[in-house]
Design a protein around this motif. Sequence first.
Motif, PDB file in Angstrom:
ATOM      1  N   GLY A  91       0.787  -1.223   0.000  1.00  0.00           N
ATOM      2  CA  GLY A  91       0.000   0.000   0.000  1.00  0.00           C
ATOM      3  C   GLY A  91       0.819   1.273   0.000  1.00  0.00           C
ATOM      4  N   GLY A  92       2.141   1.178  -0.072  1.00  0.00           N
ATOM      5  CA  GLY A  92       2.981   2.353  -0.145  1.00  0.00           C
ATOM      6  C   GLY A  92       3.232   3.013   1.188  1.00  0.00           C
ATOM      7  N   GLY A  93       3.044   2.291   2.273  1.00  0.00           N
ATOM      8  CA  GLY A  93       3.293   2.850   3.600  1.00  0.00           C
ATOM      9  C   GLY A  93       4.764   3.119   3.843  1.00  0.00           C
ATOM     10  N   ARG A  94       5.127   3.213   5.075  1.00  0.00           N
ATOM     11  CA  ARG A  94       6.492   3.513   5.469  1.00  0.00           C
ATOM     12  C   ARG A  94       6.937   2.469   6.479  1.00  0.00           C
ATOM     13  N   SER A  95       8.108   1.900   6.297  1.00  0.00           N
ATOM     14  CA  SER A  95       8.627   0.896   7.229  1.00  0.00           C
ATOM     15  C   SER A  95       9.084   1.547   8.525  1.00  0.00           C
ATOM     16  N   ALA A  96       9.142   0.739   9.583  1.00  0.00           N
ATOM     17  CA  ALA A  96       9.597   1.200  10.897  1.00  0.00           C
ATOM     18  C   ALA A  96      10.587   0.181  11.438  1.00  0.00           C
ATOM     19  N   SER A  97      11.488   0.637  12.313  1.00  0.00           N
ATOM     20  CA  SER A  97      12.496  -0.286  12.832  1.00  0.00           C
ATOM     21  C   SER A  97      12.869   0.061  14.268  1.00  0.00           C
ATOM     22  N   GLY A  98      13.542  -0.895  14.897  1.00  0.00           N
ATOM     23  CA  GLY A  98      14.024  -0.701  16.257  1.00  0.00           C
ATOM     24  C   GLY A  98      15.069  -1.746  16.586  1.00  0.00           C
ATOM     25  N   THR A  99      15.641  -1.631  17.764  1.00  0.00           N
ATOM     26  CA  THR A  99      16.664  -2.561  18.249  1.00  0.00           C
ATOM     27  C   THR A  99      16.289  -2.988  19.656  1.00  0.00           C
ATOM     28  N   THR A 100      16.439  -4.283  19.925  1.00  0.00           N
ATOM     29  CA  THR A 100      16.089  -4.784  21.248  1.00  0.00           C
ATOM     30  C   THR A 100      17.157  -4.425  22.280  1.00  0.00           C
ATOM     31  N   ASP A 101      16.705  -4.263  23.517  1.00  0.00           N
ATOM     32  CA  ASP A 101      17.626  -4.006  24.626  1.00  0.00           C
ATOM     33  C   ASP A 101      17.965  -5.325  25.322  1.00  0.00           C
ATOM     34  N   SER A 102      18.632  -5.253  26.448  1.00  0.00           N
ATOM     35  CA  SER A 102      19.086  -6.463  27.141  1.00  0.00           C
ATOM     36  C   SER A 102      17.930  -7.335  27.631  1.00  0.00           C
ATOM     37  N   GLN A 103      16.733  -6.770  27.740  1.00  0.00           N
ATOM     38  CA  GLN A 103      15.553  -7.540  28.138  1.00  0.00           C
ATOM     39  C   GLN A 103      14.751  -8.029  26.932  1.00  0.00           C
ATOM     40  N   GLY A 104      15.264  -7.759  25.734  1.00  0.00           N
ATOM     41  CA  GLY A 104      14.568  -8.146  24.513  1.00  0.00           C
ATOM     42  C   GLY A 104      13.488  -7.163  24.094  1.00  0.00           C
ATOM     43  N   ALA A 105      13.355  -6.056  24.795  1.00  0.00           N
ATOM     44  CA  ALA A 105      12.309  -5.072  24.513  1.00  0.00           C
ATOM     45  C   ALA A 105      12.724  -4.129  23.387  1.00  0.00           C
ATOM     46  N   PHE A 106      11.731  -3.672  22.628  1.00  0.00           N
ATOM     47  CA  PHE A 106      11.989  -2.717  21.550  1.00  0.00           C
ATOM     48  C   PHE A 106      10.861  -1.702  21.463  1.00  0.00           C
ATOM     49  N   GLN A 107      11.167  -0.578  20.842  1.00  0.00           N
ATOM     50  CA  GLN A 107      10.193   0.426  20.447  1.00  0.00           C
ATOM     51  C   GLN A 107      10.522   0.769  19.006  1.00  0.00           C
ATOM     52  N   LEU A 108       9.497   0.920  18.182  1.00  0.00           N
ATOM     53  CA  LEU A 108       9.733   1.203  16.770  1.00  0.00           C
ATOM     54  C   LEU A 108       9.885   2.695  16.505  1.00  0.00           C
ATOM     55  N   THR A 109      10.630   2.971  15.436  1.00  0.00           N
ATOM     56  CA  THR A 109      10.863   4.329  14.961  1.00  0.00           C
ATOM     57  C   THR A 109      10.521   4.402  13.485  1.00  0.00           C
ATOM     58  N   THR A 110       9.746   5.419  13.116  1.00  0.00           N
ATOM     59  CA  THR A 110       9.472   5.678  11.707  1.00  0.00           C
ATOM     60  C   THR A 110      10.125   6.978  11.274  1.00  0.00           C
ATOM     61  N   PHE A 111       9.795   8.085  11.938  1.00  0.00           N
ATOM     62  CA  PHE A 111      10.336   9.388  11.572  1.00  0.00           C
ATOM     63  C   PHE A 111      11.294   9.937  12.616  1.00  0.00           C
ATOM     64  N   SER A 112      10.957   9.753  13.889  1.00  0.00           N
ATOM     65  CA  SER A 112      11.823  10.225  14.967  1.00  0.00           C
ATOM     66  C   SER A 112      11.858   9.142  16.051  1.00  0.00           C
ATOM     67  N   THR A 113      12.874   9.172  16.872  1.00  0.00           N
ATOM     68  CA  THR A 113      13.142   8.106  17.834  1.00  0.00           C
ATOM     69  C   THR A 113      11.906   7.680  18.618  1.00  0.00           C
ATOM     70  N   SER A 114      11.591   6.398  18.526  1.00  0.00           N
ATOM     71  CA  SER A 114      10.504   5.749  19.282  1.00  0.00           C
ATOM     72  C   SER A 114       9.125   6.334  19.029  1.00  0.00           C
TER      73      SER A 114
END
Length: 160
Positions: free
Chosen positions: A55-78
């Motif tokens: 659909g032409g959306g925008r991808s998002a990404s993140g990195t896990t911390d030592s507990q395996g937790a993540f928050q996604l980022t698309t335009f600005s951090t988290s």
Amino acid sequence: MTNSNVFAFIAMGVITLAGCSRGNGFPPPVPVSGSVSYQGKPVDGASITFLAGDGGGRSASGTTDSQGAFQLTTFSTSDGALPGDYTVTIAKMESKIGGDMDASNPGADYNQMMAAAGSNNLAKLQKAILPEKYADATKSGLKRSVVDGQANEFAFELGD
């Protein structure tokens, strides 16, 4: 700085440059968080990417911390991800070059890494820590929908 940290730094730089400003016409992202575990243990330092569908959306990404937790980022951090359907990839790579590099005398490891980067062959200097299928959008089998107005918390328990 270890070689795996150098690789992670380079990868995050590319992702940041690709998504550092919010484009016109996109709705605001909604918070997305979660966790990644492999064989019942949290995964530290895994890259997680929500790849937008056709659909032409925008991808998002993140990195896990030592507990395996993540928050996604698309335009600005988290800031999260845009509402929509995603294919998810999760990868954790380790350098095949051993040890820490001495910045004052980088030696052969540094030269090998720079040569690989210059020839677009960095993957040859890395080995997968997680099963490689999870890093491949066509094989991961991981799909999630991000919905505005809902809690978008996703737990990924990876197996072999």
